[in-house]
Design an enzyme around this catalytic site. Sequence first.
Site, short mmCIF file in Angstrom:
data_model
loop_
_atom_site.label_atom_id
_atom_site.label_comp_id
_atom_site.label_asym_id
_atom_site.label_seq_id
_atom_site.Cartn_x
_atom_site.Cartn_y
_atom_site.Cartn_z
N GLN A 1 9.72 -19.36 -52.72
CA GLN A 1 9.18 -20.70 -52.48
C GLN A 1 8.39 -21.20 -53.68
OE1 GLN A 1 6.02 -20.85 -49.55
NE2 GLN A 1 6.77 -22.80 -48.75
N SER B 1 3.11 -23.82 -54.44
CA SER B 1 1.75 -23.82 -55.00
C SER B 1 1.76 -23.88 -56.52
CB SER B 1 1.01 -22.54 -54.57
OG SER B 1 0.86 -22.51 -53.16
N GLU C 1 7.95 -22.55 -41.38
CA GLU C 1 7.23 -21.37 -41.85
C GLU C 1 6.14 -20.99 -40.85
OE1 GLU C 1 4.84 -21.93 -45.33
OE2 GLU C 1 4.69 -19.79 -45.74
N SER D 1 -3.90 -22.03 -44.80
CA SER D 1 -5.03 -21.31 -44.23
C SER D 1 -5.40 -21.86 -42.85
CB SER D 1 -6.24 -21.40 -45.16
OG SER D 1 -6.70 -22.74 -45.19
N GLU E 1 -8.14 -23.10 -42.03
CA GLU E 1 -8.84 -24.37 -42.22
C GLU E 1 -7.85 -25.53 -42.39
OE1 GLU E 1 -9.51 -21.58 -43.76
OE2 GLU E 1 -11.53 -21.09 -43.03
#
Length: 406
Positions: free
Chosen positions: A137, A140, A254, A387, A389
């Site tokens: 992937q 990021s 995912e 995450s 969060e």
Amino acid sequence: MATAADLDRPADSLDDFRKEARAWLEANFDPALKGHDNAMSAVDGPTAETPAQKKWREAMGDKGWGVPTWPTEYGGGGLSRAEARVLQEEMARIGAWNPIGGMGVMMFGPTLLEYGSEEQKQAHIPGIVRGEVRWCQGYSEPGAGSDLASLQTFAEDKGDHYLVNGQKTWTSGGQWADKCFALVRTDKSQKHAGISFLLIDMESEGVETRPIRLISGASPFCETFFTNVKVPKGNLVGREGQGWEIGTRLLQHERNSLSGGSGSAARMNAGNTVPEIAKKYRGTDAEGRLADADLRTRIIRHEMDQRAFALTLRRAALEAKGNAGPSAATSVMKNVGARITQDRAELNVEIMGMQGLGWEGEGFSREELEQTRTWLWGKAVSIYGGSSEIQNNVIAKRILGMLDHQ
């Protein structure tokens, strides 16, 4: 990804399928493989596969049961969801595991089935179904983590191809991957609408991976550099500028997988449940119960949470059929699944005591060493794939409709 076979069969037909699945599994799964794991599901590279594991992977790949609900025209099993559940139950019964996996199954395949052209599906789906092509992937970047839309890897239009330049990071398994599905910028004037979804061959000239060594000594992640990499226009999925929409849907797939939506919970429990481990390491009383009443209570609570979670996943999967795929609710399931996974690892380590804290040496069994690593790796579950969060933000904004200042 609904198929004509997606309608659940009547009970008597499911009974027939259970017999069929049981007979095929007993004929093709080597009992000696019980307790092993899916090499493709990890990012440790393809080196651990034994000849027996390879034979099992090829059998499941030919049958299409590694991706049981995917369409048969691309090599998938073409099973209904009810049949897939039966298959999963029968595999768990004998300790069999799915040898087909990885990011191609978890994320890219379902996304390509929804957004890809027929030519792209024919080109890429069969390799995923057979477990022959490993995908990574490319999301990021060093300057685009939580704010993924700030990515700067640029794909310049050169007529019949794109010229890609930029850097990705935390590319899981990038050094072993054959191909990469990547979000790239094709328009620098627009943030979200300037992003496109591109497929890049990792053998292309100009692609370089630099493994990131962790404190454990492992290198499951990479920095990935693209320097003047030529990518054919035919590798663009969807249209230019549609990458954010496609990439967001991929992330939902995912999170659905990470929450256990692909049956990972059942695999993890196959022949290795917390109660079984507790009985082995703590012993039982005269009535056959765990002697430690407090531990017994906490294990029961964990088992109840896990079973309730599994039932909720099943309900969510049925509801997703009407929504044409996973929804933002996958963020809820991802967070809950992460907590249950970490709770299970904490319980197992506590039950094993010092034997659950080994790193190497003859004083520990393979299962004990694996449990130590599972416990440590479990800390990452609430970080990777977005995450906790980030998931909380998704839940607040897309499910609860809250505003930024609330």
